[in-house]
Design a protein around this motif. Structure first.
Motif, PDB file in Angstrom:
ATOM      1  N   GLU A   1      80.288  36.054  60.905  1.00  0.00           N
ATOM      2  CA  GLU A   1      80.183  35.895  62.345  1.00  0.00           C
ATOM      3  C   GLU A   1      78.769  35.421  62.672  1.00  0.00           C
ATOM      4  N   ARG A   2      78.639  34.161  63.072  1.00  0.00           N
ATOM      5  CA  ARG A   2      77.322  33.607  63.370  1.00  0.00           C
ATOM      6  C   ARG A   2      76.889  34.041  64.764  1.00  0.00           C
ATOM      7  N   GLY A   3      75.580  34.199  64.968  1.00  0.00           N
ATOM      8  CA  GLY A   3      75.111  34.595  66.285  1.00  0.00           C
ATOM      9  C   GLY A   3      73.609  34.449  66.418  1.00  0.00           C
ATOM     10  N   LEU A   4      73.163  33.655  67.385  1.00  0.00           N
ATOM     11  CA  LEU A   4      71.751  33.480  67.683  1.00  0.00           C
ATOM     12  C   LEU A   4      71.576  33.597  69.190  1.00  0.00           C
ATOM     13  N   TYR A   5      70.374  33.996  69.630  1.00  0.00           N
ATOM     14  CA  TYR A   5      70.096  34.065  71.056  1.00  0.00           C
ATOM     15  C   TYR A   5      69.989  32.644  71.609  1.00  0.00           C
ATOM     16  N   PRO A   6      70.838  32.268  72.542  1.00  0.00           N
ATOM     17  CA  PRO A   6      70.901  30.872  72.988  1.00  0.00           C
ATOM     18  C   PRO A   6      69.636  30.353  73.662  1.00  0.00           C
ATOM     19  N   ALA A   7      68.820  31.241  74.259  1.00  0.00           N
ATOM     20  CA  ALA A   7      67.619  30.788  74.959  1.00  0.00           C
ATOM     21  C   ALA A   7      66.436  30.569  74.022  1.00  0.00           C
ATOM     22  N   MET A   8      66.535  31.053  72.790  1.00  0.00           N
ATOM     23  CA  MET A   8      65.428  30.878  71.839  1.00  0.00           C
ATOM     24  C   MET A   8      65.356  29.432  71.364  1.00  0.00           C
ATOM     25  N   LYS A   9      64.148  28.988  71.077  1.00  0.00           N
ATOM     26  CA  LYS A   9      63.975  27.712  70.399  1.00  0.00           C
ATOM     27  C   LYS A   9      64.286  27.904  68.918  1.00  0.00           C
ATOM     28  N   THR A  10      64.555  26.818  68.246  1.00  0.00           N
ATOM     29  CA  THR A  10      65.009  26.930  66.849  1.00  0.00           C
ATOM     30  C   THR A  10      64.006  27.666  65.977  1.00  0.00           C
ATOM     31  N   TYR A  11      62.731  27.309  66.075  1.00  0.00           N
ATOM     32  CA  TYR A  11      61.734  27.953  65.213  1.00  0.00           C
ATOM     33  C   TYR A  11      61.540  29.416  65.603  1.00  0.00           C
ATOM     34  N   GLU A  12      61.742  29.729  66.901  1.00  0.00           N
ATOM     35  CA  GLU A  12      61.641  31.119  67.337  1.00  0.00           C
ATOM     36  C   GLU A  12      62.783  31.949  66.763  1.00  0.00           C
ATOM     37  N   ALA A  13      63.977  31.359  66.724  1.00  0.00           N
ATOM     38  CA  ALA A  13      65.126  32.077  66.171  1.00  0.00           C
ATOM     39  C   ALA A  13      64.922  32.373  64.690  1.00  0.00           C
ATOM     40  N   ILE A  14      64.387  31.393  63.961  1.00  0.00           N
ATOM     41  CA  ILE A  14      64.124  31.608  62.539  1.00  0.00           C
ATOM     42  C   ILE A  14      63.071  32.696  62.345  1.00  0.00           C
TER      43      ILE A  14
ATOM     44  N   ARG B   1      55.911  30.088  61.932  1.00  0.00           N
ATOM     45  CA  ARG B   1      55.231  29.000  61.217  1.00  0.00           C
ATOM     46  C   ARG B   1      56.112  28.481  60.094  1.00  0.00           C
ATOM     47  N   ARG B   2      56.685  29.398  59.327  1.00  0.00           N
ATOM     48  CA  ARG B   2      57.586  28.989  58.251  1.00  0.00           C
ATOM     49  C   ARG B   2      58.836  28.316  58.819  1.00  0.00           C
ATOM     50  N   GLY B   3      59.288  28.788  59.967  1.00  0.00           N
ATOM     51  CA  GLY B   3      60.463  28.201  60.583  1.00  0.00           C
ATOM     52  C   GLY B   3      60.258  26.723  60.894  1.00  0.00           C
ATOM     53  N   LYS B   4      59.109  26.387  61.441  1.00  0.00           N
ATOM     54  CA  LYS B   4      58.810  24.983  61.729  1.00  0.00           C
ATOM     55  C   LYS B   4      58.787  24.165  60.445  1.00  0.00           C
ATOM     56  N   ALA B   5      58.169  24.741  59.399  1.00  0.00           N
ATOM     57  CA  ALA B   5      58.091  24.024  58.125  1.00  0.00           C
ATOM     58  C   ALA B   5      59.475  23.827  57.519  1.00  0.00           C
ATOM     59  N   LEU B   6      60.330  24.836  57.606  1.00  0.00           N
ATOM     60  CA  LEU B   6      61.685  24.721  57.059  1.00  0.00           C
ATOM     61  C   LEU B   6      62.508  23.693  57.827  1.00  0.00           C
ATOM     62  N   LEU B   7      62.372  23.683  59.137  1.00  0.00           N
ATOM     63  CA  LEU B   7      63.095  22.704  59.933  1.00  0.00           C
ATOM     64  C   LEU B   7      62.691  21.279  59.549  1.00  0.00           C
ATOM     65  N   GLU B   8      61.390  21.067  59.356  1.00  0.00           N
ATOM     66  CA  GLU B   8      60.909  19.751  58.920  1.00  0.00           C
ATOM     67  C   GLU B   8      61.456  19.417  57.541  1.00  0.00           C
ATOM     68  N   GLU B   9      61.389  20.377  56.640  1.00  0.00           N
ATOM     69  CA  GLU B   9      61.816  20.156  55.248  1.00  0.00           C
ATOM     70  C   GLU B   9      63.287  19.787  55.160  1.00  0.00           C
ATOM     71  N   HIS B  10      64.091  20.334  56.057  1.00  0.00           N
ATOM     72  CA  HIS B  10      65.542  20.126  55.978  1.00  0.00           C
ATOM     73  C   HIS B  10      66.047  19.121  57.012  1.00  0.00           C
ATOM     74  N   GLY B  11      65.156  18.259  57.466  1.00  0.00           N
ATOM     75  CA  GLY B  11      65.564  17.159  58.326  1.00  0.00           C
ATOM     76  C   GLY B  11      65.885  17.539  59.752  1.00  0.00           C
ATOM     77  N   LEU B  12      65.394  18.681  60.212  1.00  0.00           N
ATOM     78  CA  LEU B  12      65.655  19.137  61.575  1.00  0.00           C
ATOM     79  C   LEU B  12      64.374  19.230  62.403  1.00  0.00           C
ATOM     80  N   GLY B  13      63.356  18.523  61.979  1.00  0.00           N
ATOM     81  CA  GLY B  13      62.082  18.565  62.696  1.00  0.00           C
ATOM     82  C   GLY B  13      62.208  18.130  64.137  1.00  0.00           C
ATOM     83  N   TYR B  14      63.127  17.220  64.411  1.00  0.00           N
ATOM     84  CA  TYR B  14      63.319  16.731  65.782  1.00  0.00           C
ATOM     85  C   TYR B  14      63.836  17.822  66.707  1.00  0.00           C
ATOM     86  N   ALA B  15      64.360  18.928  66.137  1.00  0.00           N
ATOM     87  CA  ALA B  15      64.965  19.986  66.948  1.00  0.00           C
ATOM     88  C   ALA B  15      64.079  21.217  67.074  1.00  0.00           C
TER      89      ALA B  15
END
Length: 332
Positions: free
Chosen positions: A103-116, A132-146
């Motif tokens: 069952e997936r679940g994230l707080y919808p108002a959070m930004k992606t790096y905040e959720a991570i 900080r790691r969240g931003k790096a992971l998003l970049e590493e996995h092609g989601l930096g734009y988000a």
């Protein structure tokens, strides 16, 4: 054996190893869980070596999620023993475990790096470091734009990828995925498979449940096949496949002759081909009989059984049908 009897029986030894000689990251013996008189899991035994990719394979409702939750300490078994990363109480070492629930679940108002970062903080990682790691992971996995997007602005598949990164941000020693491929398109399923292989290459133990046999066959060293709350097989994929004899496909120039007496009893003739199980004596005596009998061999191939065929042989036709029905529902 009741949980309270573990200390009386003696704790599982930390030096216990798998057949490959590796220490065990997870060991469970005789796990039983009942809900309102219904036995969801009935005597499950599992042993997962450190650094392995281990699959729990079965149809929806087979007991996969309940088994994982018992292993993680989210719920306690009614009977049986479990040890995770050398500890009897898995919830006390949650900082060393990453868990992606079905069952997936994230707080919808959070930004992606905040959720991570938030998911990392739940596992003991300082919030700022997790972000900080969240931003790096998003970049590493092609989601930096988000990075600055809120969860509510993401597609379902993207949100699932964010939750997946949140499962890994604290760099756990053990990662547990419950149906991780569900809801992902083919491209992202391939990315996830590569991620799982990369985790194992670094020494991380990965255990995941799935009702899609192809993922388990491509990824896993070992599998547990679960059906109706029981595990009729747990061990190497190759051993499961060896439950069924390899199949031979033979094409001959001649359609009849003394050589036909050498074909096994289960032979069937379809068009230009003969199909049968590889004889226990091997292919060489049969080849000799075919050549001496002037069958005129045009082609001959030997195919080892796949994990799907092994699942049918081990778990039965009903469980296999339920597995296929689950695959069909996911595709709709």
């Amino acid at each position: 054996m009741k949980l309270g009897e573990w200390q009386m029986a003696g704790n599982l030894g930390a030096a216990e190893t798998s057949g490959a000689g590796r220490p065990l990251a997870i060991e469970a013996r005789g796990l039983v869980k009942r809900f309102d008189g219904f036995t969801a899991v009935d005597g499950v035994d599992i042993a997962v070596p450190e650094g392995a990719i281990y699959g729990i394979l079965g149809p929806n409702g087979a007991g996969k999620t309940t088994t994982l939750r018992m292993l993680l300490g989210i719920i306690d078994p009614d009977e049986g023993l479990r040890r995770v990363l050398g500890h009897d109480r898995p919830h006390e070492i949650s900082h060393a475990i990453g868990y992606l629930p079905e069952e997936r679940g994230l707080y919808p108002a959070m930004k992606t790096y905040e959720a991570i970062g938030f998911l990392g903080a739940l596992r003991g990682l300082p919030l700022a470091e997790g972000q900080r790691r969240g931003k790096a992971l998003l970049e590493e996995h092609g989601l930096g734009y988000a990075i600055e997007r809120q969860i509510r602005q993401l597609s379902k598949g993207m949100a699932q990828q964010v939750q997946l990164l949140g499962t890994l941000v604290h760099e756990p020693r053990l990662v547990v995925f419950d149906e991780p491929f569900s809801g992902l398109d083919a491209l992202n399923q391939g990315k996830l498979e590569r991620m799982i292989r990369a985790l194992a290459a670094k020494g991380t133990t990965v255990i995941f449940s799935t009702h899609v046999i192809a993922h388990a066959e491509r990824l896993c060293d070992d599998v547990a096949i679960i059906a109706g709350g029981k595990v009729p097989f747990a061990g190497p994929v190759d051993v499961a496949r060896d439950r069924i004899r390899p199949q031979v496909r033979l094409e001959t120039r001649a359609s009849d002759g003394p050589w036909r007496a050498a074909l096994p009893a289960d032979v069937r003739h379809e068009g230009a081909f003969w199909f049968f199980s590889l004889p226990e004596s091997g292919i060489e005596p049969l080849l000799r009989a075919l050549i001496e009998g002037e069958a005129g061999i045009l082609s001959l191939s030997i195919e080892r059984a796949g994990l799907h065929d092994a699942f049918v042989a081990i778990a039965g036709e009903a469980a296999a049908r339920a597995l296929e029905e689950g695959n069909g529902e996911e595709g709709r």
